[in-house]
Structure formats: structure tokens, C-alpha cells
Design an enzyme around this catalytic site. Structure first.
Site, short mmCIF file in Angstrom:
data_model
loop_
_atom_site.label_atom_id
_atom_site.label_comp_id
_atom_site.label_asym_id
_atom_site.label_seq_id
_atom_site.Cartn_x
_atom_site.Cartn_y
_atom_site.Cartn_z
N GLY A 248 -13.82 -2.70 -2.19
CA GLY A 248 -14.95 -2.62 -3.11
C GLY A 248 -15.26 -3.97 -3.73
O GLY A 248 -16.37 -4.46 -3.64
N PHE A 249 -14.25 -4.55 -4.38
CA PHE A 249 -14.33 -5.89 -4.98
C PHE A 249 -15.40 -6.01 -6.07
O PHE A 249 -15.71 -7.10 -6.51
CB PHE A 249 -14.56 -6.96 -3.90
CG PHE A 249 -13.55 -6.92 -2.80
CD1 PHE A 249 -12.23 -7.30 -3.03
CD2 PHE A 249 -13.88 -6.47 -1.54
CE1 PHE A 249 -11.28 -7.24 -2.03
CE2 PHE A 249 -12.93 -6.40 -0.53
CZ PHE A 249 -11.64 -6.79 -0.78
N LYS B 41 5.67 -3.12 -4.35
CA LYS B 41 5.02 -3.44 -3.08
C LYS B 41 3.52 -3.61 -3.25
O LYS B 41 2.93 -4.59 -2.78
CB LYS B 41 5.31 -2.36 -2.03
CG LYS B 41 4.66 -2.63 -0.68
CD LYS B 41 5.01 -1.58 0.37
CE LYS B 41 6.42 -1.77 0.89
NZ LYS B 41 6.71 -0.87 2.04
N THR B 42 2.86 -2.66 -3.93
CA THR B 42 1.41 -2.77 -4.09
C THR B 42 1.05 -3.87 -5.08
O THR B 42 -0.02 -4.48 -4.96
CB THR B 42 0.80 -1.43 -4.54
OG1 THR B 42 1.40 -1.01 -5.76
CG2 THR B 42 1.00 -0.36 -3.48
N GLY C 135 -5.24 -6.74 -10.95
CA GLY C 135 -6.17 -7.04 -9.86
C GLY C 135 -6.99 -8.29 -10.07
O GLY C 135 -7.22 -9.06 -9.13
N GLU C 136 -7.45 -8.51 -11.31
CA GLU C 136 -8.33 -9.67 -11.56
C GLU C 136 -7.54 -10.98 -11.66
O GLU C 136 -7.95 -12.00 -11.11
CB GLU C 136 -9.13 -9.45 -12.84
CG GLU C 136 -9.73 -8.06 -13.03
CD GLU C 136 -10.70 -7.65 -11.95
OE1 GLU C 136 -11.10 -8.50 -11.15
OE2 GLU C 136 -11.05 -6.46 -11.91
#
Length: 708
Positions: A232-233, A602-603, A673-674
Site C-alpha cells: 500500500g505504502f 521477524k516482521t 513502519g515509518e
């Protein structure tokens, strides 16, 4: 729904087997009875209005069911009202950007729809346009809007009177979302106004709300499915006109319609990271204490809809400085409206600020890492609050050791190996640690399994895995016995996945559900004269209960009243620059994340690796190029728009502080994430300077700029 298959241990992704075996089903892979195919016809001019639209040949083409446009306005009650965005698809003859959808052809096969779309002919009354941000900035008459209120702390432009100062300008081009999965939607509108859609969205509830608003039907009539998203980003954070057009077509025809846009259309219809021009002024004492920060930014928007983001946010608090002022202006140009892209705004701003910090350190003849440490704040000066947690100095230390920072020479161009020059760069990333409101339903069953449900999304970071691990640790249920269902608008509500907030938001609700289930089991055990440590399966069987069910809504309290909540990262990069050709190779990366408790190692590592790869693209390869004579993108394909490939990406080391934040949520986990991408491009630019002495302030850093 997402099922856990072949999980060996708690480090595995719950959706890993589904994805690598092709069982994961993305929106475009659903095949509905009577499915039809839509193809968009797009504008070939950049600004003006449609004077005629000839659809006769297209309508007569084999397999064509309908051609819809502003001439035969499919029903959309919101668009029939006055006001709102000027760019109401098929409800205006105005053209706002090149490639704007002007019609949709629906046929019984994709190939027939594609052919028929080529037969639609449009004539236009063209107007003067501008797609060039730099041109708009130089034009005194060009429209300019305040993107956010100006900020001032202490003396404005104090850097100008500092003992040592730097002042520089930085440019970033448009950067386009280019995941492998193209954007689109399947819409199936039934005669009783029941609508089912399969969408590429970062928020099924957001898509449901938009459709309900545009077509004025109850939320309960709309079912949105989006279990798997192929990247998506940020582009999936809104429902685009192309999606509304598809729903319109399905409603009008009474048939399911599938639309998947082309790679070329990805550049014009689903947003991008907007181009930006920035000015940064920094001042310091001779011993390296910051005395002034000025950060002014100019970003693009469209002429029909304003878009803003946090470009100058980082400058307000990241470094200890009593005198700070920022300004952010948006400049409308004749392009499609931008959208948030990973590291929204902050990634743009960090390139300028963190490059300028490196420039000032060089002017002071200080190690840029020492300079950052010396100016690291104890409190958030912008909000005058303590940070809920902040371990950036520890992150500096870990990253410096792992990258081999001690080998770096402060004098640029000092490390040469044959034709290659080696340099080291460092940069900081920071982003709000957010927590919103979400609901989760939990069903604990007598067969020893746990079902969790929430209408959240997973655009790749591993939402299901994180939620499964939170439940596993709280209830001590094996991970293979836990199922987390998501991507379904009929499930308990959750916000869109964006802004690094899903784990904190939905995870808190999972936590509360698990705590409530434990409490219920304890009560049942006590009422049955069973041991408090009795297995929940035995407790349920003793009470003749096939299952117990709990739904909890969780949201943040007043934490932000007393604390400043952020996630931090530090990126260390080693580059090699070829002296003859100007080629830049990133040869080593070490990224350190300071984002509280690491729920899923891991993620979490995958997030940091993905951010680094995106950062390489931002720094070295990615640029959407427009021929401003025509307002058209000229590299709108994978051959000419260069994303990083395996050869561009070295081994990436990822480390985490992994200390719980005591304030933000029960898990102590903050978003990641960011920060995985924010600041990375500056680390590369700083490393190139250290290798060559060449300061490049315009991205991407291509060989011609290195050699100039």
C-alpha cells in the site's frame, strides 16, 4: 479469512505459507458470477474542458456493455450536490490533470474493454497549465497556500547571527508508489442496494464509509473485503475516483465490474510523494551547540484538492535548540492530488534537516555523530513535555559499533581503494507513536483454539502475526491454535493501517480481550471449585460451554497530555563511489530501531529492511519525470522508473533497543513502519559527501550529479 498454517514457532508469519504457495487471494483474483471488466479512458490534455466525447464506435464494439461518462452521469447522490471536491468523476467536463479519467468502458472481457476504450474520441478546449513546482515558486502570481501554521520558538532566524552557520536548499522530485500489485477494485451492486467490493485498501471501514457517503446508502448495505494487499505504502489510504467510477458502473449496469488500472495510470490516479523544495538554516556555537534552526518547505498539491503533510515537523523538537522557526507552504499545480507515502512528510523533511545537520557538523569540523549526541534533547521543547521513552543515544552507540564508524575519516575523500572512494553517513528518523481506537472480538473455544476478529488491515507488515503473538503471550495458547481474521468490514471496527499505529491500536484491543478472557476463565474456575491454574479447556468443559466470547473497544487515554510519544531510528550507511563513472553503491547498512517492545522480531526486522530498500530508492534511483511542455509523465513504467533491485541492496543489519515504552499501551510497543525509511536518504547523501566531498542536495543522487 487468514488461517495459521504450518507454523513451526512464534517467529513465523501466520500468512507466510499462504503467500509463498499462492493461496493468498488478492482483490483482482476474485471471480464473481457474471463478472464484467472496466477500462478507463483518460484525458490527453492537462487542463481545460471536454467539448465533445464520441463513444459511438466503442459502444458498437464486440462485447461492450456500456460506456459511462459525464454525458450519461451514473447515479451518485453526493456528486449531485453542490460543493465538495471539484474533481467529481463523471460529474464534470473540467480537466484538472493529464491522464484524468473521463470515461469507463465496460465489456464482457478485459481485452474487449481495452480495445473499445481505444475507440473513444474526445475533443478539448485547452487552457494554460503548469506542472512544474520550481516554475510555480518563481511565479509571483502563482497560488501559494499555508500548509500548516508557522511555528516559532525563541528568536526567528537566529541561525543568521550564529558563530558558525550553514544555509542550503534541498529538492526532492515526485516519487510514485510502485508496488507489484496494481490498484483497482471489484464492485458488485445488487438490485436491493446491497454492495460487495473487493478492494486494494488500507482501511476496509474507510472504504465502506466513503461508498456510503457518495451513494447515500446505509453502512450495513456495504461489504468491503481486503484480506491481502500487495503493498500500500500510503496509496490505499483513500478511496480514489477510479474506485467510485467502478461502483457507479456496477450500480448502473446491475452487474459486478472489475477494474485494474495500468502501470501508466498508477502514476496519475493514486497519488504520489509530492515534489518539495526546502530551505534550511542552522547555526551553532564554535563548540557545537545549536543556537538556531530555520526550516521552510514548499510542497506540491493539486488545483482541485489541497494536500498537506508533516514536512517540517521534525525540525521543531529533534534537537536541543532554543530558537526554532518553521514554515510550510503548499503550491497547487496541474497534477493529480498527492497522497501520503511511507514516512509521510517526515521522510521529505528529514532529507533536508539531516543533510543540513551533517553540513553544519562538517563546518564545525566535528564528527556528525558526536554533533547529534551533543544536541540531543532531554525533553520535547516543542510541547514542553518529557518523552515517554527515548533511547536514541544507545541506538547511536549500537549502530556506530556495527557499521565500523571508527574507521570513518572526518575529512571527505580520505578512504580510497583503487577506483572507489568509501564514505560513511548517519541520519536520524522519527515519527509520532500513535494509538487510536479499535475493537476486537475474541472467541475462546473448548477445542483449545482462540479466534480473534477485527476489521483492520495488513498491507504487508504482518498484522495477523503481531496480534497472534500478543494473544499467545497473554493466554499461553500455542500460536497454531490462534486465528486472527481481518480485512472484512463486517468485523469489529478498526482504523486504516497507516502512520505506524496498527500494532499499538489493534494490539491494545487484543490485549484487553485476552485479559478479559483470562478473567472470565478464572471466575468460571472459581465458581466450579476448580484450581485457579486450571486449563481453560477443562474449565469450559466443566461448565458445559463450547466457547466464551468477549468484544473490547480500546483507545488511548490522556497519555499525550503529559508525555511526548515518538518512535526513533538511526541509520548508518557505508557507500562506495566510483571516481570515473560517478556510480554510487550502498555497500553496508545498519539500522537501529527504538520503538519500544518488539512484539514480532521477524516482521519487525522485515519492516526495517523494507524501509532501507525504499530509502535506497529515494536516495539513488526513484524520480517521476514530467515533460512540463505537455504535463505528462515520461517514465511511467518499470523500465524507466527505477526502483532498487537486488543488485542495489547490500546485506542489511537491523538492531532494536527493545525496551518497553511505559506509557503508550499495555505492550509497551511503538510504531515502526515509518521510521524504517525516514532519514535514510540523508544518510546516503551524507555518506556520498564523506566519500567524495561532493554535497548533493537534489534527489536522486545519480552519476551525473556526482560528476558535475
Amino acid at each position: 479469512m487468514m488461517k495459521n498454517l504450518m507454523i513451526k514457532d512464534e517467529n513465523d508469519r501466520v500468512d507466510g505459507v499462504l503467500k509463498v504457495t499462492g493461496q493468498a487471494k488478492y482483490f483482482a483474483e476474485f471471480d464473481l458470477p457474471g463478472l464484467t471488466y472496466g477500462v478507463l479512458v483518460t484525458s490527453t490534455v492537462t487542463k481545460g474542458r471536454i467539448t465533445s466525447l464520441d463513444t459511438k464506435l466503442a459502444e458498437k464494439a464486440p462485447g461492450v456493455i456500456a460506456v459511462l461518462s459525464h454525458l450519461n452521469k451514473p447515479s451518485a447522490p453526493l456528486y449531485e450536490q453542490e460543493g465538495g471536491s471539484a474533481m467529481k468523476i463523471f460529474y464534470t467536463d473540467k480537466i484538472f490533470f493529464n491522464g484524468q479519467p473521463i470515461a469507463i468502458v465496460v465489456a464482457n472481457t478485459f481485452e474487449r474493454a481495452t480495445y473499445a476504450a481505444s475507440l473513444v474520441k474526445a475533443s478539448y478546449e485547452q487552457e494554460t497549465f503548469n506542472t512544474d513546482l520550481q516554475k510555480a515558486l518563481k511565479d509571483a502570481n502563482a497560488k501559494k497556500l499555508q500548509g500548516q501554521p508557522n511555528y516559532k520558538r525563541g528568536i526567528e532566524n537566529a541561525y543568521q547571527t550564529a558563530e558558525i552557520k550553514v544555509e542550503a536548499e534541498y529538492n526532492l522530485p515526485i516519487e510514485t508508489h510502485n508496488p507489484m500489485e496494481l490498484h483497482g477494485i471489484i464492485a458488485d451492486w445488487k438490485p436491493n442496494n446491497q454492495v460487495t467490493v473487493y478492494a486494494k485498501t488500507q482501511g476496509v471501514k474507510a472504504t465502506q464509509n466513503t461508498i456510503a457517503n457518495v451513494f447515500k446508502i446505509p453502512l450495513g448495505n456495504i461489504q468491503v473485503n481486503s484480506e491481502f494487499v500487495g503493498g500500500g505504502f500510503g496509496m490505499g489510504l483513500r478511496t480514489w475516483p477510479l474506485e467510485i467510477a467502478t461502483v457507479m458502473a456496477s450500480k448502473h449496469l446491475g452487474k459486478p465490474v472489475k477494474l485494474v488500472i495500468t502501470r501508466m495510470q498508477m502514476f496519475t490516479m493514486v497519488g504520489n510523494r509530492p515534489a518539495a523544495f526546502q530551505k534550511v538554516g542552522l547555526g551553532a556555537t564554535k563548540d557545537g551547540k545549536l543556537t538556531g534552526i530555520t526550516h521552510a518547505a514548499f510542497g506540491e498539491s493539486s488545483t482541485y484538492e489541497n494536500f498537506t503533510e508533516g514536512v517540517v515537523n521534525m525540525a521543531k523538537f529533534m534537537y536541543q535548540c532554543d530558537n526554532v522557526n518553521t514554515a510550510y507552504t503548499i503550491v497547487p499545480v496541474d497534477l493529480g492530488v498527492p497522497i501520503w507515502m511511507r514516512g509521510p512528510g517526515e521522510a521529505t523533511g528529514a532529507f533536508a534537516l539531516e543533510s543540513a545537520i551533517d553540513e553544519l557538523a562538517h563546518a564545525l569540523d566535528m564528527d556528525p555523530l558526536d554533533f547529534r549526541i551533543k544536541n540531543d534533547p532531554e525533553i520535547d521543547q516543542q510541547k514542553n513535555k518529557p518523552f515517554s521513552s527515548k533511547n536514541i543515544k544507545e541506538a547511536y552507540k549500537i549502530g556506530a559499533e556495527k557499521i565500523g564508524w571508527s574507521q570513518r575519516k572526518n575529512k571527505p575523500g580520505s578512504i580510497i581503494d583503487g577506483a572507489w572512494q568509501t564514505g560513511y553517513g548517519v541520519s536520524v528518523g522519527v515519527f509520532n507513536a500513535n494509538r487510536g481506537k479499535a475493537s476486537v472480538k475474541g472467541v475462546l473455544k473448548a477445542d483449545g483454539s482462540l479466534l480473534l476478529q477485527s476489521a483492520t488491515s495488513d498491507i504487508g507488515p504482518g498484522t495477523g502475526t503481531g496480534m497472534t503473538l500478543i494473544a499467545h503471550k497473554l493466554l499461553n495458547i500455542p500460536v497454531e491454535k490462534i486465528t486472527f481474521e481481518l480485512g472484512d468490514s463486517s468485523l469489529p471496527p478498526a482504523p486504516s493501517q497507516g502512520g505506524s499505529a496498527t500494532l499499538s491500536t489493534v494490539g491494545s484491543a487484543v490485549n484487553d480481550v485476552c485479559v478479559a478472557l483470562k478473567s472470565t476463565i478464572a471466575e468460571l474456575a472459581a465458581n466450579s471449585n476448580m484450581s485457579a491454574t486450571a486449563n481453560f479447556v477443562d474449565v469450559l468443559k466443566k461448565n458445559n460451554l463450547p466457547s466464551i466470547e468477549v468484544t473490547k473497544e480500546s483507545q488511548a487515554g490522556k497519555e499525550r497530555d503529559n508525555y511526548s510519544l515518538y518512535s526513533f531510528s538511526i541509520h548508518f550507511v557505508q557507500v562506495k563511489v566510483h571516481q570515473l563513472t560517478g556510480v554510487v553503491k550502498v555497500s553496508k547498512i545498519v539500522s537501529v530501531g527504538d520503538s519500544g517492545t518488539i512484539v514480532s522480531p521477524k516482521t519487525a526486522r522485515s519492516q526495517m529492511v523494507g524501509g532501507a530498500v525504499g530509502g535506497i530508492g529515494m536516495a539513488l534511483t526513484e524520480e517521476s519525470v514530467i515533460d512540463h511542455r505537455y504535463g505528462r509523465y515520461i517514465n511511467n513504467n518499470f523500465a524507466d522508473y527505477h526502483v532498487p533491485v537486488n543488485a542495489d541492496v547490500p546485506e542489511i543489519e537491523v538492531h532494536f533497543i527493545n525496551k518497553p515504552d511505559p506509557i503508550i499501551n499495555p505492550m509497551g510497543a511503538k510504531g515502526m513502519g515509518e521510521i524504517a525509511l525516514i532519514g535514510f536518504s540523508a544518510a546516503v547523501a551524507n555518506a556520498v559527501f564523506n566519500a567524495t566531498g561532493k554535497r548533493i542536495r537534489t534527489l536522486p543522487i545519480t552519476p551525473d550529479k556526482v560528476l558535475a
